[in-house]
Design a protein around this motif. Structure first.
Motif, PDB file in Angstrom:
ATOM      1  N   SER A   9       0.452  -1.386   0.218  1.00 43.51           N
ATOM      2  CA  SER A   9       0.138  -0.060  -0.064  1.00 43.51           C
ATOM      3  C   SER A   9       0.932   1.302  -0.285  1.00 43.51           C
ATOM      4  O   SER A   9       0.772   1.987   0.007  1.00 43.51           O
ATOM      5  CB  SER A   9      -1.181   0.201   1.300  1.00 43.51           C
ATOM      6  N   TYR A  10       2.480   1.185   0.038  1.00 45.19           N
ATOM      7  CA  TYR A  10       2.829   2.340   0.550  1.00 45.19           C
ATOM      8  C   TYR A  10       3.906   1.729  -1.109  1.00 45.19           C
ATOM      9  O   TYR A  10       4.442   1.179  -1.559  1.00 45.19           O
ATOM     10  CB  TYR A  10       4.129   2.070   1.316  1.00 45.19           C
ATOM     11  N   GLN A  11       4.713   3.144  -1.556  1.00 48.07           N
ATOM     12  CA  GLN A  11       5.384   3.336  -2.366  1.00 48.07           C
ATOM     13  C   GLN A  11       6.218   4.121  -1.906  1.00 48.07           C
ATOM     14  O   GLN A  11       6.468   5.065  -1.893  1.00 48.07           O
ATOM     15  CB  GLN A  11       4.948   3.289  -3.869  1.00 48.07           C
ATOM     16  N   SER A  12       8.007   3.978  -2.243  1.00 46.38           N
ATOM     17  CA  SER A  12       9.259   5.091  -2.744  1.00 46.38           C
ATOM     18  C   SER A  12       8.682   6.279  -3.508  1.00 46.38           C
ATOM     19  O   SER A  12       7.860   6.467  -3.792  1.00 46.38           O
ATOM     20  CB  SER A  12      10.264   4.299  -2.739  1.00 46.38           C
ATOM     21  N   GLU A  13       9.763   7.470  -2.852  1.00 42.02           N
ATOM     22  CA  GLU A  13       9.463   8.439  -3.327  1.00 42.02           C
ATOM     23  C   GLU A  13       9.721   7.971  -4.782  1.00 42.02           C
ATOM     24  O   GLU A  13       9.874   9.180  -5.632  1.00 42.02           O
ATOM     25  CB  GLU A  13      11.165   9.191  -2.877  1.00 42.02           C
ATOM     26  N   THR A  35       2.459  21.834  -1.479  1.00 41.68           N
ATOM     27  CA  THR A  35       0.836  21.423  -2.304  1.00 41.68           C
ATOM     28  C   THR A  35       1.193  20.438  -2.886  1.00 41.68           C
ATOM     29  O   THR A  35       0.700  20.087  -3.662  1.00 41.68           O
ATOM     30  CB  THR A  35       2.025  22.928  -3.781  1.00 41.68           C
ATOM     31  N   GLY A  36       2.864  19.128  -2.356  1.00 38.87           N
ATOM     32  CA  GLY A  36       2.381  17.905  -2.467  1.00 38.87           C
ATOM     33  C   GLY A  36       1.678  17.278  -1.773  1.00 38.87           C
ATOM     34  O   GLY A  36       1.052  17.603  -1.372  1.00 38.87           O
ATOM     35  N   PRO A  37       1.797  15.773  -2.831  1.00 38.49           N
ATOM     36  CA  PRO A  37       0.742  14.911  -1.649  1.00 38.49           C
ATOM     37  C   PRO A  37       1.047  14.333  -0.295  1.00 38.49           C
ATOM     38  O   PRO A  37       2.733  14.967  -0.080  1.00 38.49           O
ATOM     39  CB  PRO A  37       1.090  13.511  -2.615  1.00 38.49           C
ATOM     40  N   PRO A  38      -0.105  14.178  -0.023  1.00 46.26           N
ATOM     41  CA  PRO A  38       0.958  14.041   1.921  1.00 46.26           C
ATOM     42  C   PRO A  38       1.794  12.415   1.507  1.00 46.26           C
ATOM     43  O   PRO A  38       2.081  11.599   1.176  1.00 46.26           O
ATOM     44  CB  PRO A  38      -0.172  13.486   2.833  1.00 46.26           C
ATOM     45  N   ARG A  39       3.017  12.600   2.776  1.00 44.42           N
ATOM     46  CA  ARG A  39       3.960  11.801   2.720  1.00 44.42           C
ATOM     47  C   ARG A  39       4.116  11.129   4.218  1.00 44.42           C
ATOM     48  O   ARG A  39       3.175  11.805   4.915  1.00 44.42           O
ATOM     49  CB  ARG A  39       4.546  12.132   2.497  1.00 44.42           C
ATOM     50  N   THR A  40       4.941  10.020   4.260  1.00 44.12           N
ATOM     51  CA  THR A  40       5.248   9.643   5.670  1.00 44.12           C
ATOM     52  C   THR A  40       6.832   9.214   5.604  1.00 44.12           C
ATOM     53  O   THR A  40       6.856   8.675   5.046  1.00 44.12           O
ATOM     54  CB  THR A  40       3.935   8.052   5.632  1.00 44.12           C
ATOM     55  N   LYS A  41       7.175   9.150   6.605  1.00 45.12           N
ATOM     56  CA  LYS A  41       8.662   9.298   6.993  1.00 45.12           C
ATOM     57  C   LYS A  41       8.437   8.019   7.764  1.00 45.12           C
ATOM     58  O   LYS A  41       7.987   7.355   9.282  1.00 45.12           O
ATOM     59  CB  LYS A  41       8.889  10.372   7.690  1.00 45.12           C
ATOM     60  N   LEU A  42       8.741   6.897   7.495  1.00 47.76           N
ATOM     61  CA  LEU A  42       9.514   5.578   8.095  1.00 47.76           C
ATOM     62  C   LEU A  42      10.679   5.899   8.301  1.00 47.76           C
ATOM     63  O   LEU A  42      11.665   5.572   7.631  1.00 47.76           O
ATOM     64  CB  LEU A  42       8.845   4.447   7.446  1.00 47.76           C
ATOM     65  N   GLY A  43      11.171   6.167   9.394  1.00 48.89           N
ATOM     66  CA  GLY A  43      12.358   6.132  10.030  1.00 48.89           C
ATOM     67  C   GLY A  43      13.174   7.563   9.085  1.00 48.89           C
ATOM     68  O   GLY A  43      12.624   8.341   8.941  1.00 48.89           O
ATOM     69  N   TYR A  48       5.043   6.851  -0.083  1.00 48.75           N
ATOM     70  CA  TYR A  48       3.696   7.184  -0.299  1.00 48.75           C
ATOM     71  C   TYR A  48       2.047   6.364   0.161  1.00 48.75           C
ATOM     72  O   TYR A  48       2.627   5.539  -0.848  1.00 48.75           O
ATOM     73  CB  TYR A  48       3.616   8.294  -1.809  1.00 48.75           C
ATOM     74  N   ASP A  49       1.683   7.003   0.852  1.00 46.35           N
ATOM     75  CA  ASP A  49       0.517   5.794   0.323  1.00 46.35           C
ATOM     76  C   ASP A  49      -0.497   5.902  -0.628  1.00 46.35           C
ATOM     77  O   ASP A  49      -1.111   6.907  -1.235  1.00 46.35           O
ATOM     78  CB  ASP A  49      -0.560   6.019   1.435  1.00 46.35           C
ATOM     79  N   ARG A  50      -0.337   4.679  -1.322  1.00 40.87           N
ATOM     80  CA  ARG A  50      -1.265   4.831  -2.849  1.00 40.87           C
ATOM     81  C   ARG A  50      -2.285   5.514  -2.402  1.00 40.87           C
ATOM     82  O   ARG A  50      -2.978   5.636  -3.846  1.00 40.87           O
ATOM     83  CB  ARG A  50      -1.031   3.162  -3.516  1.00 40.87           C
ATOM     84  N   GLU A  51      -3.268   5.367  -1.594  1.00 33.97           N
ATOM     85  CA  GLU A  51      -4.422   5.705  -1.996  1.00 33.97           C
ATOM     86  C   GLU A  51      -4.868   7.122  -1.128  1.00 33.97           C
ATOM     87  O   GLU A  51      -5.791   7.516  -1.974  1.00 33.97           O
ATOM     88  CB  GLU A  51      -5.756   4.858  -0.671  1.00 33.97           C
TER      89      GLU A  51
END
Length: 70
Positions: A9-13, A35-43, A48-51
């Motif tokens: 469900s996640y993809q890299s930058e 202005t960009g899409p929501p992102r998540t930092k894992l460490g 980026y969450d595909r949904e």
């Protein structure tokens, strides 16, 4: 949800940038400008969450129209 489903469900930058046809630096600039899409930092890794990105793409879609000839 198992770890494989979560990983899918996640993809890299890099993957997301390639999907959009932009550079990773463009994604980072959009993030800085908020202005960009929501992102998540894992460490240290940004994902980026595909949904969520699918929703962001739909909200930011622009219809291209041709100018009428006179």
């Amino acid at each position: 949800m198992d770890s494989t489903a979560a990983a899918k469900s996640y993809q890299s930058e890099e993957e997301f940038a390639a999907e959009l046809g932009v550079q990773v630096s463009t994604l980072r600039r959009w993030h800085t400008l908020r202005t960009g899409p929501p992102r998540t930092k894992l460490g240290r890794k940004i994902v980026y969450d595909r949904e969520l990105t699918a929703g962001w793409i739909k909200l930011n879609a622009v219809m291209v129209t041709r100018k009428a000839r006179r």
